[in-house]
Structure formats: C-alpha cells, structure tokens
Design an enzyme around this catalytic site. Sequence first.
Site, short mmCIF file in Angstrom:
data_model
loop_
_atom_site.label_atom_id
_atom_site.label_comp_id
_atom_site.label_asym_id
_atom_site.label_seq_id
_atom_site.Cartn_x
_atom_site.Cartn_y
_atom_site.Cartn_z
CD GLU A 48 -2.79 -1.13 2.75
OE1 GLU A 48 -2.51 -0.26 3.02
OE2 GLU A 48 -3.08 -2.75 3.17
CG ASP A 87 -3.34 8.47 7.97
OD1 ASP A 87 -3.08 7.11 8.40
OD2 ASP A 87 -2.77 9.19 7.30
#
Length: 260
Positions: free
Chosen positions: A47, A58
């Site tokens: 990814e 995140d």
Amino acid sequence: MNNRINQLFESKKENIFSVYFTAGFPRLGDTVKIIQELEKNGVDLIEIGMPFSDPTADGPTIQRSSEVALKNGMSLKLLFEQLKDIRQSVNIPLILMGYLNPVYQYGMEAFCQKCAEVGIDGTILPDLPLDEFDAEYRKYYEAANLHNVLLITPQTSEKRIRQIDEASAGLIYMVSSSSTTGAGKKVEDFHQDYFERVQNMNLKNPRLIGFGISDQPTFVNACKYAQGAIIGSAFVTAIKDSVNLEKDIATFVKSIDPGR
C-alpha cells in the site's frame, strides 16, 4: 481481465503480508526502491500512501511521514511520474491509499486512468462513501480494472458488512480497533470477538487486518482470523532514519515473518 489482487488471493490463501509506506518518505526519491526491496524480501502486497496535509485516520507516525513527504515535494502528479515504469521490475499488487482531497484535485476519472496506465491494482480511500462511489465513480474504476477497497471496523453492523462485501471485488480492509493507526498494541488489545464474528460470517471477499499490527505476535494473531495483515506505522518507523534501505527492509520483513 483478472486483477493482481484477485490473482494473489487465488494463489495464496493465508499469511498474506502487506506493507504500507508513505510515498516520498524518508527521502523523495525512495519510493520505487522501497517497493522493489519489499517485493524482493517476500512481501505479498504493498500500500503506497499518498501524503496529505490532514490525515485524520492516521496516528502520529504516519502523520509525520506525510508531513516529511510533502516537505520533500511529493505530490500525486510526481508519484505517478515515479511509478511510470514500476511494472518493468515489480509484479506484486500495488494499492494507493490516502484521502479524497488530492484525488478530487487530480480529477477522479484522470486518476483512475493514470492508475491503469502505471499498473495500480486498487485504492483505499477511507473518506469516500460507498453510496457516492457507486453513484459517481464505480464506472471509472471498472474501466481501469481498479478495485475500491472498503473498510470495516468493530462498530460496523452485520448488515453494513454484508453490503460492503457485496460491493467489493478484491478484498476488505478490516480495521482492528476504533483508534487511529499506530504500532504498539499487544495481541490482547485487539477485539478478538469482532475478529471471530466477521470470520464466522463467511464473506465472499478475503480480508486483511490492519491498524496496530506491528510485530510477529500481532501479525501471527491477525492471520488466524483473516487471510493476512497489514503493517504500516512499524515499517515507517523502521525506515525513517535508514541509511541502508536494502538492509533495513530485509531485517524488518524477517522480524515479522522469519520464513520470508
């Protein structure tokens, strides 16, 4: 035309090792080298993070890598430029992961066409609602043989999980917990009941577990409940000060799965 993601899950049913890293980190020119070294060391799927200035899902490690990559000069346009010959040296599936804003700015149809051109197999865009995808963008994805990878969490209802399974064609990203991304969790911190519940639903799509998978015990545990797992923050930390990517990537992969 079969997508590389489908080919991977057809040929390998368990212990799939996926790695996330941020494009343009630690240095602007490292993107292709990192992809090549990960494949060389036996990683199954990669990814590639598209850095964004406001990465809400995140944790601090990936946020910082995003900031560094943007300061280094990384952009979606430059990333596609870096990846233009990637399929001459790399065969494993590649997924672009990030947020909608940069993709919208690039133009969704143009983005999908460019993904097809350079050999990207799928995207993970957590802030793209399924309804909007179906109504507006699915046609571009199908034309590009590109998979839209959808996420489920411990809070996702059974009805919604089945809807996501029905709408998916490659894999489902199973978020391990309700927190942001980040390493440091122990096996006992995960929602085993959630893992078991989803496993017992017999979904048609394979699943990878991500968020908080950071070492051999958490990787092995995740692989009991899904076809494999995704490691992001721990890998980003492992390469952030790297002066020898080749050596550090090999060491990291072996630390998670010594059999690679």
